[in-house]
Design a protein around this motif. Sequence first.
Motif, short mmCIF file in Angstrom:
data_model
loop_
_atom_site.label_atom_id
_atom_site.label_comp_id
_atom_site.label_asym_id
_atom_site.label_seq_id
_atom_site.Cartn_x
_atom_site.Cartn_y
_atom_site.Cartn_z
N THR A 160 2.12 13.11 -24.79
CA THR A 160 3.45 13.58 -25.16
C THR A 160 4.22 14.05 -23.94
O THR A 160 5.43 13.79 -23.80
CB THR A 160 3.34 14.73 -26.18
N ALA A 161 3.53 14.72 -23.02
CA ALA A 161 4.18 15.16 -21.78
C ALA A 161 4.63 13.96 -20.95
O ALA A 161 5.70 13.97 -20.34
CB ALA A 161 3.23 16.03 -20.98
N GLY A 162 3.81 12.91 -20.93
CA GLY A 162 4.18 11.70 -20.21
C GLY A 162 5.44 11.07 -20.79
O GLY A 162 6.32 10.61 -20.05
N ASN A 163 5.54 11.05 -22.11
CA ASN A 163 6.75 10.53 -22.75
C ASN A 163 7.97 11.37 -22.36
O ASN A 163 9.07 10.85 -22.17
CB ASN A 163 6.58 10.52 -24.27
N GLU A 164 7.75 12.66 -22.24
CA GLU A 164 8.85 13.57 -21.92
C GLU A 164 9.35 13.36 -20.50
O GLU A 164 10.56 13.42 -20.25
CB GLU A 164 8.39 15.02 -22.11
N VAL A 165 8.46 13.14 -19.56
CA VAL A 165 8.88 13.00 -18.15
C VAL A 165 9.11 11.55 -17.76
O VAL A 165 9.56 11.27 -16.64
CB VAL A 165 7.84 13.62 -17.20
N GLY A 166 8.81 10.62 -18.66
CA GLY A 166 9.13 9.22 -18.39
C GLY A 166 8.14 8.48 -17.52
O GLY A 166 8.50 7.50 -16.87
N ARG A 167 6.88 8.93 -17.51
CA ARG A 167 5.86 8.19 -16.77
C ARG A 167 4.48 8.51 -17.35
O ARG A 167 4.27 9.57 -17.94
CB ARG A 167 5.90 8.54 -15.28
N GLU A 168 3.57 7.57 -17.19
CA GLU A 168 2.20 7.79 -17.66
C GLU A 168 1.52 8.81 -16.74
O GLU A 168 1.62 8.71 -15.52
CB GLU A 168 1.43 6.48 -17.66
N LEU A 169 0.83 9.76 -17.35
CA LEU A 169 0.22 10.83 -16.58
C LEU A 169 -1.30 10.68 -16.55
O LEU A 169 -1.93 10.42 -17.58
CB LEU A 169 0.59 12.20 -17.17
N ALA A 170 -1.87 10.86 -15.37
CA ALA A 170 -3.32 10.89 -15.23
C ALA A 170 -3.82 12.30 -15.53
O ALA A 170 -3.04 13.25 -15.62
CB ALA A 170 -3.71 10.49 -13.81
N ILE A 171 -5.14 12.43 -15.69
CA ILE A 171 -5.74 13.74 -15.96
C ILE A 171 -6.69 14.09 -14.82
O ILE A 171 -7.58 13.30 -14.48
CB ILE A 171 -6.51 13.75 -17.29
N ASN A 172 -6.50 15.25 -14.25
CA ASN A 172 -7.46 15.82 -13.31
C ASN A 172 -8.33 16.81 -14.08
O ASN A 172 -7.81 17.69 -14.77
CB ASN A 172 -6.74 16.53 -12.16
N TRP A 173 -9.64 16.69 -13.95
CA TRP A 173 -10.57 17.52 -14.71
C TRP A 173 -11.15 18.63 -13.83
O TRP A 173 -11.63 18.37 -12.74
CB TRP A 173 -11.72 16.67 -15.25
N VAL A 174 -11.10 19.87 -14.35
CA VAL A 174 -11.64 21.02 -13.62
C VAL A 174 -12.52 21.83 -14.57
O VAL A 174 -12.04 22.28 -15.62
CB VAL A 174 -10.52 21.92 -13.06
N PRO A 175 -13.80 22.04 -14.25
CA PRO A 175 -14.65 22.85 -15.13
C PRO A 175 -14.30 24.32 -15.05
O PRO A 175 -14.01 24.84 -13.97
CB PRO A 175 -16.06 22.58 -14.59
#
Length: 306
Positions: free
Chosen positions: A83-98
């Motif tokens: 949903t955030a990607g749709n809002e900013v107009g680009r596909e978003l990657a995910i960075n994972w942090v434990p």
Amino acid sequence: MSSTRARLGRTLWRPIMALCLAISAGLAFAQEPIALSGTLKKAKETGALTIGYRESSLPFSYLNQIRRPIGYSIEICKAIVQTAGNEVGRELAINWVPVTSETRMEAMTSGKIDLECGSTTRNAERQQRVSFSPVIFVAGTKLLVPHGSPIRTFRDLKGKTVVATAGTTNADAIERLSTRFNLGITLIRARDHADAFEVLRHGGADAYAGDDVLLYGFLAKYGLGKKYDVTRDFLSYDPYGIMLRKDDPQFATVVDKAVRDLITTGELERLYKQWFVDRLPTGERLGIPMSSQLEDIIASTPQQPD
């Protein structure tokens, strides 16, 4: 006569044209994109959002056989990222942090993570420092004890040793009960849920205080349902939410929309069945039906306006 009509026509036409121009200008102004700020601005610039995940909060957020984060909360966070990607107009990657129960708040407030996707209680005290999505689950503190233990209620904890995960509402609940009823409980604060369970398994505590669903998750994961019991009474009620930074209204709106869309489309119920009723990707089956509290939340959630 025609000249008079022409003058009259121009007289009437001018205010109409002015009104049309004003409306057009207003529409153009309304259609101008709103400047991004906070987390969404960062996401637009970097092309990614950072998710804090838990390693042993089955089935909300835990690691699969190849050490990748999976779970109910993880799936909800992926929907938020989309949903955030749709809002900013680009596909978003995910960075994972434990993160752990102790480190999650600092990781959020310091900007190390953008979303915390685990089993975090959404309460008034925490909302002074961070924000939360709408409620995604309702749990409660119970006690896990060895089968045959005389501990049945919190009153049976007098003079006993209880382990709980540091930084959780479970540990707070045990402290409050011990003080209020003069129980003299010795509280061990473990680093994370898995560590707390290991303390109990190796005889370091008489009981493990944790959210009921997580306790059932451990029993399913290790096949120990016949060796341990979960007590009947709740010691606290804990509504879960996805955690995000405070005072970031644009991102909060996106998170709210994403979760409400999951609820109103029926996707949240499907995710619940996948992670709490059906067999998990890692082989366990919890078989926990949806609570009446969560059913009520889903039923009372209004549709998103178009």
